[in-house]
Design a protein around this motif. Structure first.
Motif, PDB file in Angstrom:
ATOM      1  N   GLN A 133       0.827  -1.200   0.000  1.00  0.00           N
ATOM      2  CA  GLN A 133       0.000   0.000   0.000  1.00  0.00           C
ATOM      3  C   GLN A 133       0.863   1.252   0.000  1.00  0.00           C
ATOM      4  O   GLN A 133       0.598   2.229  -0.731  1.00  0.00           O
ATOM      5  N   TYR A 148       2.476   1.633  -3.468  1.00  0.00           N
ATOM      6  CA  TYR A 148       1.511   2.093  -4.461  1.00  0.00           C
ATOM      7  C   TYR A 148       1.228   3.583  -4.300  1.00  0.00           C
ATOM      8  O   TYR A 148       1.129   4.324  -5.299  1.00  0.00           O
ATOM      9  N   VAL A 191       3.266   2.428 -11.886  1.00  0.00           N
ATOM     10  CA  VAL A 191       2.025   2.480 -11.108  1.00  0.00           C
ATOM     11  C   VAL A 191       1.265   1.167 -11.239  1.00  0.00           C
ATOM     12  O   VAL A 191       0.750   0.615 -10.256  1.00  0.00           O
ATOM     13  N   GLN A 222       1.950   6.437  -7.198  1.00  0.00           N
ATOM     14  CA  GLN A 222       0.938   7.347  -7.708  1.00  0.00           C
ATOM     15  C   GLN A 222       1.412   8.800  -7.669  1.00  0.00           C
ATOM     16  O   GLN A 222       1.265   9.549  -8.647  1.00  0.00           O
ATOM     17  N   SER A 255       2.925  -1.710  -9.138  1.00  0.00           N
ATOM     18  CA  SER A 255       2.671  -1.587  -7.700  1.00  0.00           C
ATOM     19  C   SER A 255       1.197  -1.837  -7.381  1.00  0.00           C
ATOM     20  O   SER A 255       0.861  -2.409  -6.342  1.00  0.00           O
ATOM     21  N   GLU A 256       0.316  -1.434  -8.300  1.00  0.00           N
ATOM     22  CA  GLU A 256      -1.104  -1.654  -8.073  1.00  0.00           C
ATOM     23  C   GLU A 256      -1.444  -3.140  -8.151  1.00  0.00           C
ATOM     24  O   GLU A 256      -2.219  -3.656  -7.334  1.00  0.00           O
TER      25      GLU A 256
END
Length: 489
Positions: free
Chosen positions: A417, A420, A437, A424, A440-441
């Protein structure tokens, strides 16, 4: 009396593992360990070595603190077809026991008849006349060598085995309802996460489209965002089907048609871990010997062994003589008004003693059959003990592994989390491309889904441990059910 004592001694020898079997072979009982092989901390942790509280073990599902689960189990106990079938089987066993008890006592029958006779023409003919009879017939088989008593003792053990089977059905039922409910809540949690993911990817697609129109990124970023959005959409039908299947399974367990619980189970129950229930405190685990005494399946196997030992005694008693007593008292008269007169009274008393001499080996074969069945019952009892020990060991290992996995996933999800969030911000600042992005998402979404499943696995392992411990019944509840079954006879 000797036969009764021999049966009791037989069962004691089998359970203690120290004497020859009734069938002539030596058999040792399964050795029961003093402690569980899996780790059980005496100071707490995942499970405790202390003996569980009897009331808490009888209603272990209440420790989840979920009123919906409590209501589902209550409805299942009232309406489940398997449990009602077990109650009917118990009623049948009780009736058979009463019938075998009746064989021990005498019988008394009333009779009345009218007979009209006339001589044939070849004998000269003659007037027709009536003969009236009325009286009582009594009979009794004197159980000299315990054959009937052994059969009666066998049916008594059958009743006890049926009670234990009812308990075992109850234990399995409440565990199955809890397991299906946890599967449902886990699937609903995963569905909620997937819908949230889809919403986030819709926003990511909108952001990528805006940045592409502004000339900040290429069309590739938009295509990648659209691909991730469509991929998230594809996971929703599978999860929705899983939710629907779990709801239908619960409905069947409650004796209802599939789909009957959809409205009742749609709304999630929040309890700090989303909508997946769990037991927060340690679970007390008794020593193996106490667990075996608690397990209904082991107790049922023990009663079946006792019943078969009694049937073997009954088969052996068939080798000895049998004594039958019978008698009758009544009246005979040529007119109905003459019945009851002093001169019409007729009495008879008969005692017969029969002993088998030659039957082509029928009795010997019957003894061999019952002896073989006794060995089967003994092996079934030993297998039940081994399965019970294995169930607890597996449940302890599974619970320990599930909790450790959940802890690791929680740490990994927190790190993902954070990664991510950083990706972002850096993407919005133009410091990294959209692929960073997305990576990591994907990692975060995967870990969130695994964590939801992991929390369900912990709750599932807790339920399986309570099932392995034989939790879910009390003597009072079983006696109430037995009384109900008796009333239905």
């Amino acid at each position: 009396m000797k036969k009764a004592l021999s049966s009791v001694c037989l069962l004691a020898c089998v359970l203690s593992g120290g004497c020859a079997s009734s069938g002539g072979g030596a058999t040792n009982a399964v050795p029961v360990p003093d402690h569980w092989h899996a780790s059980v901390s005496p100071e707490g942790g995942e499970v405790s070595a202390a003996s569980p509280d009897a009331k808490a073990l009888a209603q272990w599902w209440a420790q989840f603190g979920d009123p919906v689960l409590d209501a589902l189990i209550g409805d299942a106990l009232a309406h489940n077809l398997d449990l009602r079938t077990a109650e009917a089987q118990l009623a049948e066993a009780r009736a058979r026991h009463l019938a075998s008890g009746a064989d021990l006592g005498p019988s008394l029958d009333a009779n009345a008849s009218v007979q009209r006779t006339a001589a044939s023409r070849t004998l000269g003919g003659g007037p027709s006349r009536n003969l009236y009879r009325a009286g009582l017939d009594a009979g009794w088989e004197v159980d000299l060598f315990g054959r009937l008593r052994s059969s009666h003792r066998a049916t008594a053990a059958d009743v006890a085995a049926s009670v234990e089977q009812w308990r075992a059905t109850r234990v399995s039922l409440v565990a199955e309802v809890a397991l299906d409910y946890i599967d449902l809540r886990t699937a609903q949690r995963r569905l909620a996460l997937a819908e949230s993911t889809l919403s986030g990817r819709e926003q990511s697609l909108a952001l990528a489209s805006w940045r592409q129109q502004a000339g900040l990124v290429s069309e590739l970023d938009v295509a990648q965002a659209r691909t991730e959005r469509d991929s998230s959409r594809a996971t929703l039908p599978v999860l929705r089907a899983t939710v629907s299947s779990a709801q239908d399974q619960l409905a069947v367990l409650l004796g209802e048609a599939p789909g009957a619980l959809e409205a009742r189970l749609t709304l999630p129950v929040g309890n700090g871990d989303g909508n997946v229930p769990r037991i927060a405190h340690d679970i007390a685990v008794a020593i193996p010997a106490d667990t075996l005494r608690q397990r209904p399946d082991v107790r049922a196997a023990e009663q079946r062994l006792a019943a078969q030992a009694a049937r073997l005694d009954a088969a052996r008693a068939a080798r000895y003589p049998g004594l039958q007593l019978s008698g009758s008292i009544g009246w005979e008269a040529l007119t109905a008004q003459g019945l009851g007169a002093s001169g019409s009274l007729a009495r008879s008393l008969l005692a017969s003693l029969t002993a088998p001499i030659f039957d082509s080996g029928r009795i010997h074969a019957a003894i061999g059959i019952e002896d073989a069945r006794l060995e089967q019952a003994r092996l079934a009892y030993q297998a039940a003990v081994l399965v019970a020990l294995q169930d607890v060991e597996n449940a302890l290992v599974s619970l320990s592994a599930a909790r450790e996995r959940e802890s690791r996933l929680a740490d990994a999800t927190a790190s993902a989390q954070e990664a991510y969030t950083i990706a972002q911000f850096r993407y919005q600042g133009g410091l990294v491309d959209f692929l960073a992005v997305l990576d990591s998402e994907r990692t975060l979404i995967s870990l969130q889904d695994q964590l939801a499943s992991g929390r369900g696995d912990v709750a599932t392992a807790q339920v399986r441990l309570y099932k392995a411990l034989g939790g879910g019944w009390t003597n009072e509840t079983v006696m109430s059910a037995s009384a109900t079954a008796g009333a239905k006879e």
